[in-house]
Design a protein around this motif. Structure first.
Motif, short mmCIF file in Angstrom:
data_model
loop_
_atom_site.label_atom_id
_atom_site.label_comp_id
_atom_site.label_asym_id
_atom_site.label_seq_id
_atom_site.Cartn_x
_atom_site.Cartn_y
_atom_site.Cartn_z
N LEU A 1 0.83 -1.21 0.00
CA LEU A 1 0.00 0.00 0.00
C LEU A 1 0.86 1.26 0.00
O LEU A 1 0.52 2.26 -0.65
N GLY A 2 1.98 1.22 0.72
CA GLY A 2 2.92 2.34 0.68
C GLY A 2 3.49 2.54 -0.72
O GLY A 2 3.68 3.67 -1.16
N GLY A 3 3.72 1.44 -1.43
CA GLY A 3 4.17 1.54 -2.82
C GLY A 3 3.11 2.13 -3.72
O GLY A 3 3.42 2.89 -4.64
N CYS A 4 1.85 1.81 -3.45
CA CYS A 4 0.76 2.41 -4.25
C CYS A 4 0.65 3.91 -3.98
O CYS A 4 0.36 4.68 -4.90
N ILE A 5 0.89 4.32 -2.74
CA ILE A 5 0.91 5.75 -2.43
C ILE A 5 2.06 6.42 -3.17
O ILE A 5 1.93 7.55 -3.66
N GLY A 6 3.18 5.73 -3.29
CA GLY A 6 4.32 6.28 -4.01
C GLY A 6 4.06 6.47 -5.50
O GLY A 6 4.70 7.29 -6.14
N LEU A 7 3.13 5.69 -6.04
CA LEU A 7 2.80 5.85 -7.46
C LEU A 7 2.03 7.13 -7.74
O LEU A 7 2.02 7.61 -8.86
N LEU A 8 1.38 7.65 -6.70
CA LEU A 8 0.71 8.95 -6.84
C LEU A 8 1.78 10.04 -6.81
O LEU A 8 2.79 9.91 -6.14
N SER A 9 1.57 11.09 -7.55
CA SER A 9 2.56 12.17 -7.52
C SER A 9 2.10 13.22 -6.51
O SER A 9 1.27 14.06 -6.79
N LEU A 10 2.65 13.11 -5.31
CA LEU A 10 2.29 14.02 -4.23
C LEU A 10 3.39 15.07 -4.07
O LEU A 10 4.56 14.74 -4.03
N LYS A 11 2.99 16.33 -3.99
CA LYS A 11 3.99 17.38 -3.82
C LYS A 11 4.57 17.38 -2.41
O LYS A 11 5.75 17.58 -2.22
N ARG A 12 3.73 17.17 -1.42
CA ARG A 12 4.18 17.13 -0.03
C ARG A 12 3.71 15.80 0.58
O ARG A 12 2.65 15.74 1.20
N PRO A 13 4.51 14.76 0.43
CA PRO A 13 4.03 13.43 0.83
C PRO A 13 4.14 13.13 2.33
O PRO A 13 3.60 12.13 2.77
N LEU A 14 4.81 13.99 3.11
CA LEU A 14 5.05 13.64 4.51
C LEU A 14 3.76 13.47 5.29
O LEU A 14 3.58 12.47 5.99
N TYR A 15 2.85 14.40 5.19
CA TYR A 15 1.65 14.32 6.02
C TYR A 15 0.70 13.19 5.62
O TYR A 15 0.19 12.49 6.49
N PRO A 16 0.48 12.94 4.33
CA PRO A 16 -0.29 11.73 3.99
C PRO A 16 0.39 10.44 4.44
O PRO A 16 -0.28 9.50 4.86
N LEU A 17 1.71 10.41 4.40
CA LEU A 17 2.43 9.22 4.85
C LEU A 17 2.35 9.06 6.37
O LEU A 17 2.30 7.94 6.87
N ILE A 18 2.32 10.16 7.11
CA ILE A 18 2.15 10.07 8.56
C ILE A 18 0.78 9.49 8.88
O ILE A 18 0.64 8.61 9.74
N VAL A 19 -0.25 9.97 8.17
CA VAL A 19 -1.60 9.45 8.39
C VAL A 19 -1.65 7.96 8.04
O VAL A 19 -2.22 7.16 8.79
N PHE A 20 -1.04 7.57 6.93
CA PHE A 20 -1.02 6.16 6.56
C PHE A 20 -0.22 5.34 7.56
O PHE A 20 -0.60 4.21 7.87
N ALA A 21 0.87 5.89 8.08
CA ALA A 21 1.68 5.16 9.07
C ALA A 21 0.87 4.91 10.34
O ALA A 21 0.94 3.82 10.92
N VAL A 22 0.10 5.90 10.77
CA VAL A 22 -0.75 5.71 11.95
C VAL A 22 -1.81 4.65 11.67
O VAL A 22 -2.03 3.74 12.47
N PHE A 23 -2.44 4.74 10.51
CA PHE A 23 -3.44 3.73 10.12
C PHE A 23 -2.82 2.34 10.05
O PHE A 23 -3.43 1.35 10.45
N SER A 24 -1.59 2.26 9.55
CA SER A 24 -0.95 0.95 9.39
C SER A 24 -0.65 0.28 10.72
O SER A 24 -0.55 -0.94 10.79
N GLY A 25 -0.51 1.05 11.79
CA GLY A 25 -0.34 0.46 13.11
C GLY A 25 -1.55 -0.36 13.51
O GLY A 25 -1.43 -1.46 14.05
N TYR A 26 -2.74 0.16 13.21
CA TYR A 26 -3.97 -0.57 13.50
C TYR A 26 -4.19 -1.72 12.51
O TYR A 26 -4.66 -2.79 12.89
N LEU A 27 -3.84 -1.50 11.25
CA LEU A 27 -3.97 -2.57 10.25
C LEU A 27 -3.06 -3.74 10.60
O LEU A 27 -3.47 -4.90 10.52
N TYR A 28 -1.84 -3.44 10.99
CA TYR A 28 -0.90 -4.49 11.40
C TYR A 28 -1.46 -5.29 12.57
O TYR A 28 -1.44 -6.52 12.57
N GLY A 29 -1.97 -4.60 13.58
CA GLY A 29 -2.53 -5.28 14.74
C GLY A 29 -3.72 -6.15 14.39
O GLY A 29 -3.87 -7.26 14.92
#
Length: 167
Positions: free
Chosen positions: A82-110
């Motif tokens: 899923l992180g790779g799919c986010i990388g396929l999008l061309s985001l100008k400022r990817p840090l904040y969407p990646l932080i949101v996805f990282a937080v979500f991934s903690g729950y997905l992993y669990g």
């Protein structure tokens, strides 16, 4: 896959294993998910899946193998994909969407790792609910690690980007 990617995946795997071992004293706070997401973002889903397999296997050699190892590989491979799919999008400022996805991934992993208990004992909901505080620690840790590691690792990835394209 070229030698630059293989070398970078090997270095990231060692960083993730050492990070997982170094933060072992904090429950579920580890940089592994974040490093896999960043790898997927820059190198693509396949590289993130390879990193997830390597990191899980190598770190569980130190921390202990079990039925959960398979589910950890599945969870981190899905998160990396899923992180790779986010990388396929061309985001100008990817840090904040990646932080949101990282937080979500903690729950997905669990959630995914909790499925291992369901396959063994058949009792998923009590186990999952009991693990939610630990998933929250994982989610918060992922967000903090993403905030710290993404600017550092993105410089490294961007520095060697030309070599990946040439090979």
């Amino acid at each position: 896959m070229n030698t630059y990617k293989l070398t970078l995946i090997a270095v990231l795997a060692s960083l993730a294993v050492v990070g997982r071992f170094a933060f072992n004293f904090l429950p579920n706070v580890q940089p592994v998910s974040t490093i896999i997401i960043i790898c997927g973002f820059f190198l693509g889903p396949f590289a993130a899946i390879v990193l997830a397999i390597l990191t899980t296997y190598l770190s569980n050699l130190i921390l202990g193998m079990g039925i959960w190892t398979i589910w950890q590989i599945v969870a981190w491979a899905l998160i990396g994909g899923l992180g790779g799919c986010i990388g396929l999008l061309s985001l100008k400022r990817p840090l904040y969407p990646l932080i949101v996805f990282a937080v979500f991934s903690g729950y997905l992993y669990g959630f995914i790792v909790s499925l291992a208990t369901f396959t063994v004992s058949g009792k998923f909901i009590p186990y999952y609910l009991a693990g939610l505080p630990f998933d929250t620690y994982h989610a918060i840790g992922n967000g903090l690690f993403m905030f710290v590691l993404f600017p550092i690792l993105s410089k490294i990835f961007n520095r060697y980007k030309k070599q990946w394209i040439v090979d």
